[in-house]
Design a protein around this motif. Structure first.
Motif, PDB file in Angstrom:
ATOM      1  N   ASP A  74       0.862  -1.180   0.000  1.00  0.00           N
ATOM      2  CA  ASP A  74       0.000   0.000   0.000  1.00  0.00           C
ATOM      3  C   ASP A  74       0.900   1.232   0.000  1.00  0.00           C
ATOM      4  OD1 ASP A  74      -1.887   1.950   0.263  1.00  0.00           O
ATOM      5  OD2 ASP A  74      -2.496   1.403   2.306  1.00  0.00           O
ATOM      6  N   GLN A  75       1.074   1.819  -1.179  1.00  0.00           N
ATOM      7  CA  GLN A  75       1.954   2.988  -1.308  1.00  0.00           C
ATOM      8  C   GLN A  75       1.145   4.271  -1.230  1.00  0.00           C
ATOM      9  OE1 GLN A  75       4.593   2.857  -4.660  1.00  0.00           O
ATOM     10  NE2 GLN A  75       5.499   4.845  -4.241  1.00  0.00           N
ATOM     11  N   GLU A  76       1.626   5.185  -0.411  1.00  0.00           N
ATOM     12  CA  GLU A  76       0.940   6.458  -0.222  1.00  0.00           C
ATOM     13  C   GLU A  76       0.784   7.178  -1.557  1.00  0.00           C
ATOM     14  OE1 GLU A  76       1.495  10.480   2.535  1.00  0.00           O
ATOM     15  OE2 GLU A  76       3.129   9.062   2.272  1.00  0.00           O
ATOM     16  N   GLY A  77      -0.415   7.656  -1.821  1.00  0.00           N
ATOM     17  CA  GLY A  77      -0.678   8.373  -3.060  1.00  0.00           C
ATOM     18  C   GLY A  77      -1.317   7.526  -4.136  1.00  0.00           C
ATOM     19  N   ASN A  78      -1.165   6.190  -4.041  1.00  0.00           N
ATOM     20  CA  ASN A  78      -1.819   5.307  -5.010  1.00  0.00           C
ATOM     21  C   ASN A  78      -3.273   5.098  -4.622  1.00  0.00           C
ATOM     22  OD1 ASN A  78       0.627   5.127  -6.233  1.00  0.00           O
ATOM     23  ND2 ASN A  78       0.988   2.964  -5.756  1.00  0.00           N
ATOM     24  N   THR A  79      -4.119   4.966  -5.617  1.00  0.00           N
ATOM     25  CA  THR A  79      -5.555   4.843  -5.358  1.00  0.00           C
ATOM     26  C   THR A  79      -5.941   3.455  -4.866  1.00  0.00           C
ATOM     27  OG1 THR A  79      -5.906   4.285  -7.698  1.00  0.00           O
ATOM     28  CG2 THR A  79      -6.115   6.607  -7.052  1.00  0.00           C
ATOM     29  N   SER A  80      -5.100   2.445  -5.115  1.00  0.00           N
ATOM     30  CA  SER A  80      -5.445   1.097  -4.675  1.00  0.00           C
ATOM     31  C   SER A  80      -4.188   0.329  -4.284  1.00  0.00           C
ATOM     32  CB  SER A  80      -6.189   0.334  -5.787  1.00  0.00           C
ATOM     33  OG  SER A  80      -5.390   0.228  -6.951  1.00  0.00           O
ATOM     34  N   ASP A  81      -4.378  -0.690  -3.425  1.00  0.00           N
ATOM     35  CA  ASP A  81      -3.276  -1.563  -3.022  1.00  0.00           C
ATOM     36  C   ASP A  81      -2.915  -2.499  -4.180  1.00  0.00           C
ATOM     37  OD1 ASP A  81      -3.913  -0.323  -0.711  1.00  0.00           O
ATOM     38  OD2 ASP A  81      -4.415  -2.136   0.408  1.00  0.00           O
ATOM     39  N   VAL A  82      -1.733  -3.102  -4.057  1.00  0.00           N
ATOM     40  CA  VAL A  82      -1.326  -4.166  -4.971  1.00  0.00           C
ATOM     41  C   VAL A  82      -1.185  -5.447  -4.163  1.00  0.00           C
ATOM     42  CG1 VAL A  82       0.434  -5.002  -6.556  1.00  0.00           C
ATOM     43  CG2 VAL A  82      -0.112  -2.561  -6.483  1.00  0.00           C
ATOM     44  N   ASN A  83      -1.887  -6.503  -4.581  1.00  0.00           N
ATOM     45  CA  ASN A  83      -1.871  -7.777  -3.886  1.00  0.00           C
ATOM     46  C   ASN A  83      -1.132  -8.818  -4.715  1.00  0.00           C
ATOM     47  OD1 ASN A  83      -3.854  -7.143  -1.594  1.00  0.00           O
ATOM     48  ND2 ASN A  83      -5.024  -6.571  -3.418  1.00  0.00           N
TER      49      ASN A  83
ATOM     50  N   ALA B 184      12.753 -32.795  -2.011  1.00  0.00           N
ATOM     51  CA  ALA B 184      14.141 -32.957  -1.590  1.00  0.00           C
ATOM     52  C   ALA B 184      14.704 -34.264  -2.143  1.00  0.00           C
ATOM     53  CB  ALA B 184      14.229 -32.945  -0.072  1.00  0.00           C
ATOM     54  N   LEU B 185      15.566 -34.142  -3.135  1.00  0.00           N
ATOM     55  CA  LEU B 185      16.251 -35.311  -3.658  1.00  0.00           C
ATOM     56  C   LEU B 185      17.289 -35.818  -2.662  1.00  0.00           C
ATOM     57  CD1 LEU B 185      16.886 -33.802  -7.199  1.00  0.00           C
ATOM     58  CD2 LEU B 185      15.173 -35.533  -6.635  1.00  0.00           C
ATOM     59  N   HIS B 186      17.810 -34.883  -1.877  1.00  0.00           N
ATOM     60  CA  HIS B 186      18.848 -35.140  -0.879  1.00  0.00           C
ATOM     61  C   HIS B 186      18.828 -33.932   0.050  1.00  0.00           C
ATOM     62  CE1 HIS B 186      23.042 -35.190   0.677  1.00  0.00           C
ATOM     63  NE2 HIS B 186      22.970 -36.496   0.535  1.00  0.00           N
ATOM     64  N   SER B 187      19.452 -34.026   1.196  1.00  0.00           N
ATOM     65  CA  SER B 187      19.490 -32.867   2.084  1.00  0.00           C
ATOM     66  C   SER B 187      20.207 -31.692   1.440  1.00  0.00           C
ATOM     67  CB  SER B 187      20.185 -33.234   3.396  1.00  0.00           C
ATOM     68  OG  SER B 187      21.515 -33.687   3.147  1.00  0.00           O
ATOM     69  N   ASN B 188      21.029 -31.958   0.427  1.00  0.00           N
ATOM     70  CA  ASN B 188      21.775 -30.899  -0.251  1.00  0.00           C
ATOM     71  C   ASN B 188      21.318 -30.662  -1.684  1.00  0.00           C
ATOM     72  OD1 ASN B 188      23.258 -30.949   2.084  1.00  0.00           O
ATOM     73  ND2 ASN B 188      25.239 -30.915   1.077  1.00  0.00           N
ATOM     74  N   ALA B 189      20.209 -31.247  -2.086  1.00  0.00           N
ATOM     75  CA  ALA B 189      19.734 -31.066  -3.458  1.00  0.00           C
ATOM     76  C   ALA B 189      18.217 -31.125  -3.485  1.00  0.00           C
ATOM     77  CB  ALA B 189      20.314 -32.136  -4.380  1.00  0.00           C
ATOM     78  N   HIS B 190      17.602 -30.156  -4.171  1.00  0.00           N
ATOM     79  CA  HIS B 190      16.148 -30.168  -4.274  1.00  0.00           C
ATOM     80  C   HIS B 190      15.713 -29.556  -5.604  1.00  0.00           C
ATOM     81  CE1 HIS B 190      17.014 -26.163  -2.534  1.00  0.00           C
ATOM     82  NE2 HIS B 190      15.972 -25.761  -3.251  1.00  0.00           N
ATOM     83  N   VAL B 191      14.520 -29.944  -6.029  1.00  0.00           N
ATOM     84  CA  VAL B 191      13.882 -29.371  -7.206  1.00  0.00           C
ATOM     85  C   VAL B 191      12.587 -28.714  -6.760  1.00  0.00           C
ATOM     86  CG1 VAL B 191      14.885 -30.995  -8.864  1.00  0.00           C
ATOM     87  CG2 VAL B 191      12.754 -31.580  -7.704  1.00  0.00           C
ATOM     88  N   TYR B 192      12.126 -27.731  -7.537  1.00  0.00           N
ATOM     89  CA  TYR B 192      10.939 -26.993  -7.115  1.00  0.00           C
ATOM     90  C   TYR B 192      10.230 -26.397  -8.322  1.00  0.00           C
ATOM     91  CZ  TYR B 192      14.243 -23.111  -7.662  1.00  0.00           C
ATOM     92  OH  TYR B 192      15.173 -22.237  -8.157  1.00  0.00           O
ATOM     93  N   ALA B 193       8.967 -26.043  -8.094  1.00  0.00           N
ATOM     94  CA  ALA B 193       8.165 -25.344  -9.096  1.00  0.00           C
ATOM     95  C   ALA B 193       7.281 -24.343  -8.353  1.00  0.00           C
ATOM     96  CB  ALA B 193       7.317 -26.312  -9.904  1.00  0.00           C
ATOM     97  N   GLU B 194       7.042 -23.193  -8.988  1.00  0.00           N
ATOM     98  CA  GLU B 194       6.283 -22.136  -8.331  1.00  0.00           C
ATOM     99  C   GLU B 194       5.471 -21.354  -9.357  1.00  0.00           C
ATOM    100  OE1 GLU B 194       7.578 -19.447  -4.810  1.00  0.00           O
ATOM    101  OE2 GLU B 194       8.342 -18.468  -6.628  1.00  0.00           O
ATOM    102  N   VAL B 195       4.302 -20.907  -8.945  1.00  0.00           N
ATOM    103  CA  VAL B 195       3.499 -19.993  -9.755  1.00  0.00           C
ATOM    104  C   VAL B 195       3.151 -18.793  -8.885  1.00  0.00           C
ATOM    105  CG1 VAL B 195       2.531 -21.765 -11.273  1.00  0.00           C
ATOM    106  CG2 VAL B 195       1.365 -21.205  -9.120  1.00  0.00           C
ATOM    107  N   GLY B 196       2.966 -17.649  -9.520  1.00  0.00           N
ATOM    108  CA  GLY B 196       2.629 -16.449  -8.785  1.00  0.00           C
ATOM    109  C   GLY B 196       1.877 -15.470  -9.660  1.00  0.00           C
ATOM    110  N   ASP B 197       1.143 -14.560  -9.010  1.00  0.00           N
ATOM    111  CA  ASP B 197       0.369 -13.583  -9.765  1.00  0.00           C
ATOM    112  C   ASP B 197       0.209 -12.331  -8.918  1.00  0.00           C
ATOM    113  OD1 ASP B 197      -0.987 -12.476 -11.846  1.00  0.00           O
ATOM    114  OD2 ASP B 197      -2.724 -13.820 -11.752  1.00  0.00           O
ATOM    115  N   SER B 198      -0.211 -11.281  -9.562  1.00  0.00           N
ATOM    116  CA  SER B 198      -0.441 -10.005  -8.898  1.00  0.00           C
ATOM    117  C   SER B 198      -1.640  -9.336  -9.546  1.00  0.00           C
ATOM    118  CB  SER B 198       0.810  -9.115  -9.029  1.00  0.00           C
ATOM    119  OG  SER B 198       0.527  -7.788  -8.649  1.00  0.00           O
ATOM    120  N   ASP B 199      -2.376  -8.534  -8.770  1.00  0.00           N
ATOM    121  CA  ASP B 199      -3.503  -7.811  -9.348  1.00  0.00           C
ATOM    122  C   ASP B 199      -3.092  -6.422  -9.819  1.00  0.00           C
ATOM    123  OD1 ASP B 199      -3.189  -6.414  -7.015  1.00  0.00           O
ATOM    124  OD2 ASP B 199      -5.187  -6.816  -6.222  1.00  0.00           O
TER     125      ASP B 199
END
Length: 338
Positions: free
Chosen positions: A289-298, A307-322
């Protein structure tokens, strides 16, 4: 002693098979030398307008840490670390000046410091990272998470203390050019104002399954030759009282006075993860919520890590914003460390 350490360190590093959090290269006569490193590669499309997927060499690190016992209660420490970062694909050209489309890497020394360590805590001075802040559980796609402007610098003094229950830390950064302010040399160089100075503090307390802390950063003379300044604070709390579940939340604000214009920005984040065997699922929400902006950004994100191993991992992620005209993002990656 240096020749002995190096003579043993190099063969040990090359011969290392299965790795732990770090590799001990030398431990004798009160001298310890450890090496650690990581390699991470991603395929990512960032949240934003007109984005496209691309390979990213996200992380490459190699570090050497040394601890020398001076007495039963005091040790001296030293460390150096190198970071491998990917250039933009269009920054490399052939002999005719045509972009090759190939990404190369820069190697930078991101840590080089010395210090003292004892029951009273640890003090270090040199090139190093400033204090961490934030509780998000994302890899790349937390769109609005709190973050102070300064993360690493060369002229840093840092003190850290942690007794398991109470912990705290403070840093002081002076980006000095080594010339007295107002001197003829400074005037000729165009440096008419004070040096950029950054102050930080963190206080935390752990009780039962709760870890709570407050973080503060202040920067003076942000743009040299001016009185611009910024400050930021964040309150963070984590809870681990539910089996295989981690919960976290934070609220913070950054304030800037740049060119005589004051701007305040409020940040809120909540996140949770659940671990089932070798798989961890995480979700998060953040708000700006930035001062002066008319709406928040979510912002929103979700990821899964295996975890393939304690020292190796694979991952996938998705994200979005309004945020206006912003497409969703995604990332898949793998990290291997020692």
């Amino acid at each position: 002693m240096k020749k002995t350490i190096l003579a043993m360190a190099v063969p040990a590093l090359l011969a290392a098979g299965s790795a732990s959090a770090s590799i001990n290269l030398y431990d004798a006569e009160g001298v310890k030398v450890d090496a650690s490193g990581a390699a991470e590669v991603q395929y990512i499309q960032e949240i934003g307008n007109n984005r496209d997927g691309a390979w990213k060499l996200d992380d490459g690190d190699f570090a050497i840490n040394t601890e020398v016992a001076v007495s039963d209660k005091l040790s001296v420490i030293g460390a150096m670390a190198f970071e491998f970062e990917m250039n933009d694909a269009n920054s490399n050209y052939d002999k005719k000046g045509i972009p090759t489309g190939e990404s190369r890497s820069n190697v930078e020394n991101d840590e080089l410091y010395v210090g003292f360590k004892g029951d009273w805590g640890q003090f270090t001075a040199g090139r190093q990272y400033l204090l961490d802040s934030g509780i998000t559980k994302d890899y790349e796609l937390s769109a609005n998470s709190f973050g102070a402007d300064y993360e690493q610098a060369a002229q840093v003094g840092k003190y850290v203390y942690d007794n398991g229950t109470f912990y705290g830390a403070a840093t002081y950064t002076d980006k000095s050019d080594g010339i007295d302010d107002g001197s003829p040399e400074a005037i000729n160089a165009g440096n008419l104002g004070d040096d950029v100075r950054v102050y930080e503090a963190r206080l935390g307390y752990r009780f039962a399954d709760v870890d709570a802390r407050v973080y503060y950063q202040k920067a003076d003379n942000v743009n040299r030759n001016s009185d611009d300044d910024k400050d930021a604070y964040n309150f963070e709390i984590e809870y681990a009282g539910i089996e295989n579940v981690g919960l976290a939340a934070s609220i913070g604000r950054t304030s800037s006075d740049i060119g005589g214009s004051d701007t305040d920005t409020d940040y809120t984040s909540i996140a949770a993860d659940y671990t089932m065997g070798k798989t961890t699922f995480a979700v998060g929400y953040d708000n700006k919520d930035q001062e002066g902006n008319t709406s928040d950004v979510n912002g929103y994100y979700a990821n899964v890590t295996y975890a393939l191993h304690s020292n190796a991992h694979v991952y996938a992620e998705v994200g979005d914003s309004d945020g206006e005209n912003e497409d969703f993002g995604y990332v898949a990656g793998m990290e291997v460390k020692f």
